[in-house]
Scaffold this motif. Structure first.
Motif, PDB file in Angstrom:
ATOM      1  N   HIS A  10      46.221  40.089  60.827  1.00 39.14           N
ATOM      2  CA  HIS A  10      45.293  39.499  61.785  1.00 39.14           C
ATOM      3  C   HIS A  10      44.841  38.132  61.293  1.00 39.14           C
ATOM      4  O   HIS A  10      44.011  38.038  60.378  1.00 39.14           O
ATOM      5  CB  HIS A  10      44.085  40.417  61.995  1.00 39.14           C
ATOM      6  CG  HIS A  10      44.474  41.790  62.441  1.00 39.14           C
ATOM      7  ND1 HIS A  10      44.815  42.065  63.745  1.00 39.14           N
ATOM      8  CD2 HIS A  10      44.603  42.948  61.755  1.00 39.14           C
ATOM      9  CE1 HIS A  10      45.126  43.345  63.849  1.00 39.14           C
ATOM     10  NE2 HIS A  10      45.006  43.897  62.655  1.00 39.14           N
ATOM     11  N   ALA A  11      45.386  37.099  61.907  1.00 39.19           N
ATOM     12  CA  ALA A  11      45.105  35.731  61.459  1.00 39.19           C
ATOM     13  C   ALA A  11      43.617  35.407  61.484  1.00 39.19           C
ATOM     14  O   ALA A  11      43.118  34.692  60.610  1.00 39.19           O
ATOM     15  CB  ALA A  11      45.873  34.733  62.319  1.00 39.19           C
ATOM     16  N   TRP A  12      42.883  35.933  62.450  1.00 37.58           N
ATOM     17  CA  TRP A  12      41.456  35.628  62.548  1.00 37.58           C
ATOM     18  C   TRP A  12      40.680  36.128  61.347  1.00 37.58           C
ATOM     19  O   TRP A  12      39.649  35.570  60.996  1.00 37.58           O
ATOM     20  CB  TRP A  12      40.863  36.194  63.847  1.00 37.58           C
ATOM     21  CG  TRP A  12      40.974  37.682  63.989  1.00 37.58           C
ATOM     22  CD1 TRP A  12      42.027  38.383  64.531  1.00 37.58           C
ATOM     23  CD2 TRP A  12      40.035  38.670  63.576  1.00 37.58           C
ATOM     24  NE1 TRP A  12      41.795  39.733  64.489  1.00 37.58           N
ATOM     25  CE2 TRP A  12      40.567  39.944  63.909  1.00 37.58           C
ATOM     26  CE3 TRP A  12      38.787  38.618  62.974  1.00 37.58           C
ATOM     27  CZ2 TRP A  12      39.904  41.137  63.648  1.00 37.58           C
ATOM     28  CZ3 TRP A  12      38.115  39.809  62.713  1.00 37.58           C
ATOM     29  CH2 TRP A  12      38.686  41.044  63.052  1.00 37.58           C
ATOM     30  N   MET A  13      41.179  37.171  60.678  1.00 39.00           N
ATOM     31  CA  MET A  13      40.492  37.696  59.501  1.00 39.00           C
ATOM     32  C   MET A  13      40.709  36.811  58.281  1.00 39.00           C
ATOM     33  O   MET A  13      39.910  36.829  57.349  1.00 39.00           O
ATOM     34  CB  MET A  13      40.967  39.117  59.193  1.00 39.00           C
ATOM     35  CG  MET A  13      40.557  40.138  60.242  1.00 39.00           C
ATOM     36  SD  MET A  13      41.162  41.795  59.868  1.00 39.00           S
ATOM     37  CE  MET A  13      39.921  42.340  58.698  1.00 39.00           C
ATOM     38  N   GLY A  36      32.208  45.228  66.542  1.00 42.90           N
ATOM     39  CA  GLY A  36      32.275  44.921  67.970  1.00 42.90           C
ATOM     40  C   GLY A  36      33.674  44.708  68.507  1.00 42.90           C
ATOM     41  O   GLY A  36      34.658  45.307  68.053  1.00 42.90           O
ATOM     42  N   GLY A  37      33.737  43.799  69.477  1.00 44.81           N
ATOM     43  CA  GLY A  37      34.961  43.581  70.229  1.00 44.81           C
ATOM     44  C   GLY A  37      36.134  43.099  69.403  1.00 44.81           C
ATOM     45  O   GLY A  37      37.284  43.413  69.717  1.00 44.81           O
ATOM     46  N   LEU A  44      43.459  47.744  69.244  1.00 41.12           N
ATOM     47  CA  LEU A  44      44.243  47.970  70.460  1.00 41.12           C
ATOM     48  C   LEU A  44      45.394  46.979  70.618  1.00 41.12           C
ATOM     49  O   LEU A  44      46.134  47.039  71.598  1.00 41.12           O
ATOM     50  CB  LEU A  44      43.331  47.896  71.695  1.00 41.12           C
ATOM     51  CG  LEU A  44      42.283  49.003  71.800  1.00 41.12           C
ATOM     52  CD1 LEU A  44      41.355  48.736  72.978  1.00 41.12           C
ATOM     53  CD2 LEU A  44      42.954  50.364  71.933  1.00 41.12           C
ATOM     54  N   GLY A  45      45.541  46.065  69.670  1.00 41.06           N
ATOM     55  CA  GLY A  45      46.612  45.070  69.735  1.00 41.06           C
ATOM     56  C   GLY A  45      46.348  43.961  70.732  1.00 41.06           C
ATOM     57  O   GLY A  45      47.274  43.288  71.170  1.00 41.06           O
ATOM     58  N   ARG A  46      45.088  43.741  71.091  1.00 38.87           N
ATOM     59  CA  ARG A  46      44.716  42.687  72.033  1.00 38.87           C
ATOM     60  C   ARG A  46      44.293  41.426  71.278  1.00 38.87           C
ATOM     61  O   ARG A  46      43.996  41.473  70.088  1.00 38.87           O
ATOM     62  CB  ARG A  46      43.551  43.140  72.913  1.00 38.87           C
ATOM     63  CG  ARG A  46      43.869  44.324  73.779  1.00 38.87           C
ATOM     64  CD  ARG A  46      42.658  44.726  74.576  1.00 38.87           C
ATOM     65  NE  ARG A  46      42.909  45.897  75.394  1.00 38.87           N
ATOM     66  CZ  ARG A  46      41.966  46.606  75.979  1.00 38.87           C
ATOM     67  NH1 ARG A  46      40.689  46.260  75.840  1.00 38.87           N
ATOM     68  NH2 ARG A  46      42.273  47.652  76.701  1.00 38.87           N
ATOM     69  N   ASN A  47      44.255  40.299  71.997  1.00 38.70           N
ATOM     70  CA  ASN A  47      43.785  39.051  71.398  1.00 38.70           C
ATOM     71  C   ASN A  47      42.312  39.159  71.028  1.00 38.70           C
ATOM     72  O   ASN A  47      41.530  39.777  71.743  1.00 38.70           O
ATOM     73  CB  ASN A  47      43.960  37.884  72.374  1.00 38.70           C
ATOM     74  CG  ASN A  47      45.404  37.491  72.524  1.00 38.70           C
ATOM     75  OD1 ASN A  47      46.227  37.734  71.647  1.00 38.70           O
ATOM     76  ND2 ASN A  47      45.717  36.877  73.646  1.00 38.70           N
ATOM     77  N   VAL A  48      41.954  38.542  69.921  1.00 41.14           N
ATOM     78  CA  VAL A  48      40.556  38.463  69.496  1.00 41.14           C
ATOM     79  C   VAL A  48      40.048  37.081  69.870  1.00 41.14           C
ATOM     80  O   VAL A  48      40.569  36.076  69.394  1.00 41.14           O
ATOM     81  CB  VAL A  48      40.427  38.712  67.975  1.00 41.14           C
ATOM     82  CG1 VAL A  48      39.014  38.433  67.492  1.00 41.14           C
ATOM     83  CG2 VAL A  48      40.848  40.137  67.646  1.00 41.14           C
TER      84      VAL A  48
END
Length: 90
Positions: A10-13, A36-37, A44-48
């Motif tokens: 997860h790049a955002w992490m 949270g989201g 769920l494999g969705r965009n953050v």
């Protein structure tokens, strides 16, 4: 059952901006967790699209740490200890 997210997936992490906020909140033994989201979407494999981070720091302590690292705090509600920090992802 407990599920842990793998930061390497997860790049955002791993983003420098995320790491900087976590470093500010966890300095000198503080704690912070993704909540949270962003967690739901990652599982769920969705965009953050935005990142929520929880910390047990008292509101004033959180503000001092974030201000010390020169983050732009555009809103702070001391009743619920909510900060909005503006970061730019590339």
């Amino acid at each position: 059952m407990s599920t842990r997210l793998d930061p390497t997936r997860h790049a955002w992490m791993q983003a420098p901006e995320t790491a900087a906020v976590l470093a500010a909140l966890t300095k000198d033994g503080g704690a912070a967790r993704f909540v949270g989201g962003c967690v739901r979407n990652a599982l769920l494999g969705r965009n953050v699209n935005d990142i929520d981070i929880a910390t047990p720091l008292l509101p004033d302590a959180g503000m001092v740490r974030l201000n010390f690292f020169y983050f732009l705090l555009i809103a702070a509600s001391l009743r619920v200890a909510r900060y909005i920090v503006i970061l730019h992802f590339s």
